[in-house]
Write an enzyme that holds these catalytic residues in place. Structure first.
Site, PDB file in Angstrom:
ATOM      1  N   ASP A 111       0.808  -1.216   0.000  1.00 15.31           N
ATOM      2  CA  ASP A 111       0.000   0.000   0.000  1.00 15.31           C
ATOM      3  C   ASP A 111       0.841   1.266   0.000  1.00 15.31           C
ATOM      4  O   ASP A 111       0.384   2.323   0.421  1.00 15.31           O
ATOM      5  CB  ASP A 111      -0.950   0.015   1.193  1.00 15.31           C
ATOM      6  CG  ASP A 111      -0.231  -0.193   2.520  1.00 15.31           C
ATOM      7  OD1 ASP A 111       1.009  -0.291   2.509  1.00 15.31           O
ATOM      8  OD2 ASP A 111      -0.909  -0.253   3.553  1.00 15.31           O
ATOM      9  N   LYS A 162       5.578   5.172  18.140  1.00 21.26           N
ATOM     10  CA  LYS A 162       5.128   6.526  17.842  1.00 21.26           C
ATOM     11  C   LYS A 162       5.399   7.440  19.032  1.00 21.26           C
ATOM     12  O   LYS A 162       4.994   7.147  20.152  1.00 21.26           O
ATOM     13  CB  LYS A 162       3.630   6.519  17.528  1.00 21.26           C
ATOM     14  CG  LYS A 162       3.262   5.725  16.281  1.00 21.26           C
ATOM     15  CD  LYS A 162       1.763   5.667  16.093  1.00 21.26           C
ATOM     16  CE  LYS A 162       1.406   4.809  14.878  1.00 21.26           C
ATOM     17  NZ  LYS A 162      -0.064   4.690  14.681  1.00 21.26           N
ATOM     18  N   ASP A 223       1.722   6.787   1.824  1.00 17.73           N
ATOM     19  CA  ASP A 223       0.976   5.639   2.341  1.00 17.73           C
ATOM     20  C   ASP A 223      -0.470   5.791   1.876  1.00 17.73           C
ATOM     21  O   ASP A 223      -1.147   6.756   2.232  1.00 17.73           O
ATOM     22  CB  ASP A 223       1.069   5.637   3.870  1.00 17.73           C
ATOM     23  CG  ASP A 223       0.272   4.502   4.507  1.00 17.73           C
ATOM     24  OD1 ASP A 223      -0.537   3.849   3.816  1.00 17.73           O
ATOM     25  OD2 ASP A 223       0.431   4.283   5.722  1.00 17.73           O
TER      26      ASP A 223
END
Length: 360
Positions: A111, A162, A223
């Protein structure tokens, strides 16, 4: 470099309703299934053998691509009975690889739209003697991504989740979703269970002292996980901002596929794709959008940064901005749909039923 693994098993839940009937890699971008662009770029970089790791709606891939000969490739298909994650999917196709233990194997996430110099990544892998090499890209706001700091030679130092605070942002480098594995490393991934390369394989290799090399390539990278990103990626392919040898026509302001019809006074711009058999009627204005095969844009409709599904219909004078219309859905006349709206497959919206402003 002669072979690669393409990970195309995800359900694409963030892209629904586009992925209700179509797996994410088969949703059309710039007139062809997105996967076509990845396969064509791999072939252009010298890849000859590709194994597709499939799961969700696995049955649609082989009828479309066959043995890959039309793209100059030899394609094989392996289906996961249960989703195995990125690492599990790589391990699950290992017995289809032809490479020797020390040979490089390219791995792509299915993707990501990128201008990565694939040969440069392989060269980096081989010249540094790495066990795994990763394509890294720099992003302006890395808070939504895992961070991959490297030393002055490009050797990976850590894989960080993250960041939650500004102090945790130690680099703007992120994992860009393309890798080169030493063939023997793939065999060390546990078999027959879900494994994440990002959360398990890579940190485990690093902890064991393996050499993981990062190569920063900050050319085009996107993305395509959300509808807005997918529409943008398709437009960028048409406009020539994102490189692909598989765009079925010349890059420019629009791409109108054979058997599509655009009325002479309709305005189609901004990298819009009008798919086979689709119709854009008189007075309509379509910008930065994807109109899938058989869809109809009726007179004086305005469609901006949106995706209109196969055989869907947008009624007269309706205004759509940043929306997704599922396959077979009908948006009646005089509706107004704004950013984030998703109309499900085969839904019917009556004329004048939805608005974000008055009807005057």
């Amino acid at each position: 470099m002669t072979e690669a693994i393409l990970l195309v098993g995800g359900k694409g839940t963030r892209l629904r309703p586009l992925t209700v009937y179509t797996p994410k890699p088969m949703v059309r971008a710039a007139g062809v299934p997105f996967l076509t662009h990845q396969l064509a770029r791999a072939h252009a970089a010298g890849v000859e053998h590709i194994v597709l790791a499939t799961s969700y709606l696995a049955e649609v891939f082989e009828p479309y691509f066959g043995d890959g000969s039309a793209l100059g490739l030899h394609i094989e298909y392996v289906t996961e009975e249960e989703p195995l994650g990125t690492g599990g999917a790589i391990r699950n196709v290992a017995d289809r690889l032809h490479s020797g233990p020390g040979d490089p194997v390219l791995v792509f996430n299915g993707d990501i739209l990128t201008g990565l110099d694939i040969r440069a990544l392989v060269d980096t892998h081989e010249t540094t003697g790495a066990d795994v090499s990763l394509h890294l890209t720099r992003v302006a706001d890395p808070r939504a991504y895992g961070l991959v700091p490297t030393d002055d030679t490009g050797r990976v130092l850590a894989f960080l989740e993250k960041p939650q605070t500004p102090q945790e942002i130690v680099t703007d480098q992120i994992n860009a979703g393309a890798y080169v594995f030493r063939r023997s490393v793939i065999d060390t991934i546990p078999a027959d269970r879900p494994v994440s390369v990002e959360r398990e394989t890579f940190p485990g290799l690093l902890a064991a002292g393996a050499h993981l090399q990062g190569m920063v390539d900050s050319t085009y990278w996107l993305d395509l996980g959300t509808p807005a990103a997918f529409v943008r990626g398709s437009a960028d392919l048409v406009l020539g901002r994102a490189p692909s040898p598989a765009v079925p026509g010349r890059c420019g302001d629009r791409l109108v596929l054979p058997t599509a019809t655009v009325a002479p006074d309709a305005k189609v711009t901004g990298g819009t794709v009008v798919g086979e058999g689709a119709f854009v009627a008189e007075g309509a204005r379509v910008s930065g959008s994807t109109i899938l095969p058989g869809a109809v844009i009726e007179p004086d409709a305005v469609v901006t940064d949106s995706l209109i599904g196969t055989r869907a219909r947008v009624g007269e004078r309706s205004v759509l901005t940043g929306t997704v219309i599922g396959d077979g859905a009908v948006v009646g006349a005089d509706n107004e749909l704004r950013e984030g709206v998703r109309v499900w497959c085969d839904a019917r919206i009556p004329a004048g039923a939805l608005r974000f402003s008055s009807d005057q």
